[in-house]
Design a protein around this motif. Structure first.
Motif, PDB file in Angstrom:
ATOM      1  N   ALA A   3       0.816  -1.215   0.000  1.00  0.00           N
ATOM      2  CA  ALA A   3       0.000   0.000   0.000  1.00  0.00           C
ATOM      3  C   ALA A   3       0.852   1.267   0.000  1.00  0.00           C
ATOM      4  O   ALA A   3       0.450   2.294  -0.570  1.00  0.00           O
ATOM      5  CB  ALA A   3      -0.926  -0.003   1.211  1.00  0.00           C
ATOM      6  N   ARG A   4       2.029   1.215   0.639  1.00  0.00           N
ATOM      7  CA  ARG A   4       2.905   2.404   0.699  1.00  0.00           C
ATOM      8  C   ARG A   4       4.352   1.946   0.588  1.00  0.00           C
ATOM      9  O   ARG A   4       5.072   1.884   1.579  1.00  0.00           O
ATOM     10  CB  ARG A   4       2.654   3.166   2.006  1.00  0.00           C
ATOM     11  N   PRO A   5       4.772   1.616  -0.633  1.00  0.00           N
ATOM     12  CA  PRO A   5       6.111   1.032  -0.796  1.00  0.00           C
ATOM     13  C   PRO A   5       7.230   2.078  -0.750  1.00  0.00           C
ATOM     14  O   PRO A   5       7.119   3.148  -1.358  1.00  0.00           O
ATOM     15  CB  PRO A   5       6.034   0.380  -2.181  1.00  0.00           C
ATOM     16  N   ASP A   6       8.258   1.775  -0.008  1.00  0.00           N
ATOM     17  CA  ASP A   6       9.523   2.501  -0.091  1.00  0.00           C
ATOM     18  C   ASP A   6      10.626   1.566   0.376  1.00  0.00           C
ATOM     19  O   ASP A   6      10.372   0.498   0.931  1.00  0.00           O
ATOM     20  CB  ASP A   6       9.507   3.819   0.699  1.00  0.00           C
ATOM     21  N   ARG A   7      11.854   1.971   0.129  1.00  0.00           N
ATOM     22  CA  ARG A   7      12.987   1.085   0.375  1.00  0.00           C
ATOM     23  C   ARG A   7      13.087   0.678   1.853  1.00  0.00           C
ATOM     24  O   ARG A   7      13.300  -0.500   2.175  1.00  0.00           O
ATOM     25  CB  ARG A   7      14.274   1.777  -0.068  1.00  0.00           C
ATOM     26  N   ALA A   8      12.925   1.644   2.782  1.00  0.00           N
ATOM     27  CA  ALA A   8      13.079   1.343   4.204  1.00  0.00           C
ATOM     28  C   ALA A   8      12.011   0.361   4.678  1.00  0.00           C
ATOM     29  O   ALA A   8      12.297  -0.576   5.443  1.00  0.00           O
ATOM     30  CB  ALA A   8      13.025   2.632   5.022  1.00  0.00           C
ATOM     31  N   ARG A   9      10.784   0.542   4.227  1.00  0.00           N
ATOM     32  CA  ARG A   9       9.700  -0.356   4.640  1.00  0.00           C
ATOM     33  C   ARG A   9       9.897  -1.746   4.040  1.00  0.00           C
ATOM     34  O   ARG A   9       9.595  -2.755   4.672  1.00  0.00           O
ATOM     35  CB  ARG A   9       8.346   0.231   4.218  1.00  0.00           C
ATOM     36  N   TRP A  10      10.413  -1.803   2.808  1.00  0.00           N
ATOM     37  CA  TRP A  10      10.676  -3.090   2.156  1.00  0.00           C
ATOM     38  C   TRP A  10      11.736  -3.855   2.928  1.00  0.00           C
ATOM     39  O   TRP A  10      11.590  -5.048   3.199  1.00  0.00           O
ATOM     40  CB  TRP A  10      11.115  -2.819   0.716  1.00  0.00           C
ATOM     41  N   ASP A  11      12.807  -3.178   3.308  1.00  0.00           N
ATOM     42  CA  ASP A  11      13.860  -3.816   4.092  1.00  0.00           C
ATOM     43  C   ASP A  11      13.333  -4.282   5.450  1.00  0.00           C
ATOM     44  O   ASP A  11      13.685  -5.368   5.935  1.00  0.00           O
ATOM     45  CB  ASP A  11      15.034  -2.852   4.295  1.00  0.00           C
ATOM     46  N   ALA A  12      12.511  -3.434   6.075  1.00  0.00           N
ATOM     47  CA  ALA A  12      11.957  -3.803   7.381  1.00  0.00           C
ATOM     48  C   ALA A  12      11.084  -5.045   7.283  1.00  0.00           C
ATOM     49  O   ALA A  12      11.095  -5.916   8.167  1.00  0.00           O
ATOM     50  CB  ALA A  12      11.154  -2.636   7.966  1.00  0.00           C
ATOM     51  N   ALA A  13      10.336  -5.169   6.200  1.00  0.00           N
ATOM     52  CA  ALA A  13       9.479  -6.341   6.014  1.00  0.00           C
ATOM     53  C   ALA A  13      10.321  -7.605   5.876  1.00  0.00           C
ATOM     54  O   ALA A  13       9.964  -8.667   6.412  1.00  0.00           O
ATOM     55  CB  ALA A  13       8.583  -6.148   4.793  1.00  0.00           C
ATOM     56  N   TRP A  14      11.456  -7.515   5.175  1.00  0.00           N
ATOM     57  CA  TRP A  14      12.334  -8.679   5.076  1.00  0.00           C
ATOM     58  C   TRP A  14      12.862  -9.069   6.452  1.00  0.00           C
ATOM     59  O   TRP A  14      12.999 -10.264   6.769  1.00  0.00           O
ATOM     60  CB  TRP A  14      13.499  -8.387   4.129  1.00  0.00           C
TER      61      TRP A  14
END
Length: 406
Positions: A335-346
């Motif tokens: 819903a709100r993609p950005d690099r920091a959130r993507w890394d946090a999800a991993w």
């Protein structure tokens, strides 16, 4: 002075002594989910209907409940009464044209009002003909009998046998059935054996934590309103068959009862099986199970909180709930993609891999990988998950090949 011979002892007096000894029993605190569900509904001031085969102790349970709660018990066999016994008998006064014709209540109702408190037990409800059931509607819902209104200290509990085992049984009318919390009453082998030995479980009102009351009400409202907002067809669903209409089914009235029961069970810290009996006994199995599944998800952590602190996130132990959290985290990134959130999800997925079943991360990891943008570097965490995803895919291909060979 001559000795007087002792009076002969009547055999009936001896029999009475023996009966007294046989009836002498004690109680003990003992976990009993159906008894706890009954006392919780009584505490919530909701009419309860106990369903069970003849001879399994429904009446005895009510007698013991009344004694434990120090409430006078008034038993009314619904099937042997006329409709006027519940709606009131007309009594002509001096001037009916100006004073009207009052409806005189039965003597048992007068006694309850004078006492100000009590347990009204409506027995053999399923053998009451439709006309009597119609007269009971006002009693159960409005607590009125003739011109009298039962005081708040009176609780209403009924009992019924299934139509197949009731003498000249009737299905309950839908309006009457929808006014009750329906509880299935069964016998417990250990309870019966210990009770026949002289010790029965003790019924006690639930201990409500005063500090939890506002939280309990908020939790109950969120649970019920959240489900009905997502599933509007569940607000009112009258069953299509006669047997279903005579049991629990969803309506605005029964949802209101369910909300009260969830609040009471939450404030009392009741076990899940107790809450399940109450919810399913008010709105039915299907809607009740949907609501219970939603209750689990109300306690799940917010995906945004998990993304903000992946290392400190507490993931549920239960597999289905953990899967829901991981899916929610990935959906939040989508819903709100950005690099920091993507890394946090991993990082969250790695934590899930380390603390639970590896197969739960396969679908979220595959979905999360598809969200990568060109300028995002592949995090090192992906290498730790790649083996799990590859293994899962090989297992899927092997299963498909095996099925094709058959």
């Amino acid at each position: 002075m001559p000795m007087t011979a002792p009076a002969p002892v009547s055999q009936l007096d001896v029999a009475a002594d023996l009966l007294t000894l046989l009836r002498d029993s004690t109680t003990e605190p003992r976990p009993d989910s159906q008894l706890e569900a009954l006392t919780l509904a009584v505490a919530a001031d909701l009419p309860v209907l106990l369903w069970g085969e003849p001879g399994i102790g429904k009446t005895a349970a009510l007698t013991q409940l009344a004694a434990a709660l120090d409430l006078p018990l008034t038993t009314v066999i619904a099937s042997v009464h006329e409709p006027s016994d519940f709606s009131g008998l007309p009594v002509v006064g001096d001037d009916p044209a100006t004073q009207g014709v009052p409806m005189a209540p039965p003597d048992w109702a007068v006694r309850l009002v004078r006492a100000g408190r009590g347990l009204l037990f409506l027995d053999e409800l399923s053998t009451a003909p439709p006309a009597v059931q119609a007269a009971l509607l006002r009693l159960v819902l409005e607590r009125r009998i003739g011109a009298l209104r039962l005081p708040p200290g009176v609780r209403i509990v009924a009992a019924a046998n299934p139509r197949s085992s009731a003498a000249d049984g009737w299905e309950l009318s839908p309006p009457l059935a929808n006014r009750f919390v329906h509880l299935q009453w069964t016998h417990d082998h250990e309870v019966v054996v210990r009770g026949l030995g002289g010790t029965w479980p003790r019924a006690t009102l639930p201990r409500l934590d005063p500090r939890k009351l506002p939280e309990a009400v908020d939790f109950a409202r969120r649970a019920v309103c959240g489900l009905l907002a997502a599933r509007p067809t569940l607000v009112h669903r009258l069953p299509t068959n006669e047997t279903g209409r005579g049991g629990p089914w969803p309506s605005p009235r029964s949802w209101d009862m369910t909300l009260s029961l969830i609040a009471f069970a939450t404030a009392a810290g009741s076990a899940r099986d107790v809450l399940s009996s109450l919810v399913r006994g008010t709105v039915g199995d299907g809607p009740g199970l949907e609501l219970l599944a939603g209750l689990d998800r109300l306690d799940l952590p917010d995906p945004e909180d998990v993304l903000a602190d992946p290392a400190g996130a507490v993931l549920p132990e239960r597999g289905d709930l953990r899967q829901a959290v991981l899916d929610g985290v990935v959906a939040a990134v989508r819903a709100r993609p950005d690099r920091a959130r993507w890394d946090a999800a991993w990082a969250v997925l790695v934590r899930a891999l380390e603390t639970g079943a590896p197969d739960l991360v396969v679908v979220p990891a595959t979905t999360l990988a598809s969200l990568r943008q060109q300028d995002w570097d592949v995090p090192a965490a992906i290498e730790r998950l790649a083996g799990t995803v590859a293994l899962s895919r090989r297992a899927d291909r092997a299963a498909v090949a095996s099925k094709a060979r058959r």
